[in-house]
Design a protein around this motif. Sequence first.
Motif, mmCIF file in Angstrom:
data_model
loop_
_atom_site.group_PDB
_atom_site.id
_atom_site.type_symbol
_atom_site.label_atom_id
_atom_site.label_comp_id
_atom_site.label_asym_id
_atom_site.label_seq_id
_atom_site.Cartn_x
_atom_site.Cartn_y
_atom_site.Cartn_z
ATOM 1 N N THR A 1 0.812 -1.213 0.000
ATOM 2 C CA THR A 1 0.000 0.000 0.000
ATOM 3 C C THR A 1 0.846 1.264 0.000
ATOM 4 O O THR A 1 0.365 2.338 -0.367
ATOM 5 C CB THR A 1 -0.966 -0.021 1.197
ATOM 6 N N TYR A 2 2.102 1.175 0.398
ATOM 7 C CA TYR A 2 2.982 2.340 0.248
ATOM 8 C C TYR A 2 3.037 2.758 -1.215
ATOM 9 O O TYR A 2 2.919 3.945 -1.542
ATOM 10 C CB TYR A 2 4.386 2.011 0.750
ATOM 11 N N VAL A 3 3.198 1.784 -2.104
ATOM 12 C CA VAL A 3 3.226 2.064 -3.544
ATOM 13 C C VAL A 3 1.845 2.474 -4.040
ATOM 14 O O VAL A 3 1.697 3.446 -4.785
ATOM 15 C CB VAL A 3 3.745 0.848 -4.320
ATOM 16 N N TYR A 4 0.804 1.747 -3.634
ATOM 17 C CA TYR A 4 -0.546 2.033 -4.121
ATOM 18 C C TYR A 4 -0.977 3.443 -3.718
ATOM 19 O O TYR A 4 -1.586 4.178 -4.521
ATOM 20 C CB TYR A 4 -1.558 1.034 -3.570
ATOM 21 N N GLY A 5 -0.670 3.833 -2.471
ATOM 22 C CA GLY A 5 -1.037 5.165 -2.023
ATOM 23 C C GLY A 5 -0.334 6.251 -2.813
ATOM 24 O O GLY A 5 -0.936 7.265 -3.187
ATOM 25 N N ARG A 6 0.948 6.038 -3.100
ATOM 26 C CA ARG A 6 1.694 7.020 -3.896
ATOM 27 C C ARG A 6 1.106 7.138 -5.300
ATOM 28 O O ARG A 6 0.959 8.238 -5.840
ATOM 29 C CB ARG A 6 3.169 6.620 -3.993
ATOM 30 N N GLU A 7 0.801 5.996 -5.915
ATOM 31 C CA GLU A 7 0.316 6.003 -7.295
ATOM 32 C C GLU A 7 -1.095 6.577 -7.420
ATOM 33 O O GLU A 7 -1.391 7.280 -8.383
ATOM 34 C CB GLU A 7 0.337 4.575 -7.858
ATOM 35 N N ARG A 8 -1.959 6.275 -6.442
ATOM 36 C CA ARG A 8 -3.373 6.651 -6.570
ATOM 37 C C ARG A 8 -3.731 7.941 -5.835
ATOM 38 O O ARG A 8 -4.616 8.679 -6.275
ATOM 39 C CB ARG A 8 -4.272 5.528 -6.028
ATOM 40 N N LEU A 9 -3.054 8.215 -4.708
ATOM 41 C CA LEU A 9 -3.472 9.327 -3.850
ATOM 42 C C LEU A 9 -2.405 10.379 -3.631
ATOM 43 O O LEU A 9 -2.708 11.465 -3.123
ATOM 44 C CB LEU A 9 -3.919 8.785 -2.480
ATOM 45 N N GLY A 10 -1.160 10.062 -3.964
ATOM 46 C CA GLY A 10 -0.089 11.034 -3.771
ATOM 47 C C GLY A 10 0.967 10.564 -2.789
ATOM 48 O O GLY A 10 0.779 9.600 -2.037
#
Length: 428
Positions: A81-90
Amino acid sequence: MTAASRQDRGGALARRLTLGDAISIGLGSMIGAGVFAAFAPAAAAAGAGLLVGLVIAGFIAFCNATSSAQLAAQYPTSGGTYVYGRERLGAWAGFFAGWSFVVGKTASSAAMALTFATYAVPGPWVKPVAIAAVAVLTLVNSVGVTRTALLTRILVAIALVALTVAVVIGFTHTAASASQPGPQVTGYGVLQSAGFLFFAFAGYARIATMGEEVVEPERTIPRAIVTALGIALVLYALVAVSTLHALGAAGLADVAAPLGAVADTSGAAWPGVVIRIGAAAAALGALLAMIAGIGRTSLAMARESDLPRWFAAVHPRFRVPYRAELAVGLVVCVLVAVTDLRGAIGFSSFGVLLYYLIANASAWTQDRAHRRYPRLLAVAGAVGCVVLVATLPVPAIVAGIVVIAIGIGYRFVRLRVARRPPREEEIP
């Protein structure tokens, strides 16, 4: 820059994990944490209502699992989710998720080391043996992920044998405490028990954080996450019902090692030996997978300089983030020396629930082409995470807020320093 291109910064990991490997790592993470650590505090909070808490925790975990699965299929790289949060939410959302995961699971790793040692050796030896276990498993993780998967399979198999013995005894024997009234069942208590029991389901996150090492990740990761979660839910239900039958809610709430107490109801010595061995194996399996997962998230954060870049190094032979894993092992050893088992569960749940809050929010933003499940599940998962965080014990909430604030302060200062223009004497 995309998540895939970031893999080259510090070196890419090798794709060696099969579907069976990924399921084993997820099960190893969940079984050790849940069965041998979370049921007693859940019973203290809700009595027999812990069964309802288990259903609530399982549903929220399922929502989180579907979000994690579809995100991992779109972004099959280390970091979860570290990656997912960066990609989707910033970038800030990604950092919030990554830091929550690292601090929560580091505390959880200390708890699992203590669980292993508590079952394996007499009291005075618990902390030294726990520290030795962390050191050995950190070295195992540092010499290759296939060795991690193989050892996890062995430990899971041993734990399942012990749990089978406990379930059979639990359904066929009862203790005197089974007839005693247990803690009062309240709505708040049921939700708090769900917060404790959610700690037992969080292991499937390890599958997503190791997405860069899974063969055919778009197909393997979703199947592994849902399969591991389904197996764990069935197992937990059997253990919860059989343990309540043998000990009652009052007895379950009062014992430190509930499955050991279940074994004692048989009147024979061998079930206790089997369960002690199984508990130790399950705790080792969880600890092994946790160290691996924290190392991969730390690797992803280091690639973005959210942790020192020194941690982004990948071993040229074994293709693992060895510096990050060695650092994690050292921190866990320090925590083992200063913490206790029950206090770590609430703190870990706080961090992991915040981690999945970001996962659900990220999944909600995915387009139709990458969405495998209804958006409603992501909404339900996010709301459930917030509710369970609010019902955790106050000390766990306060400690969690303090540690999260420290991480946010660190990143704020780092960004300010990075943006500071060089002074005239610093310009070559």
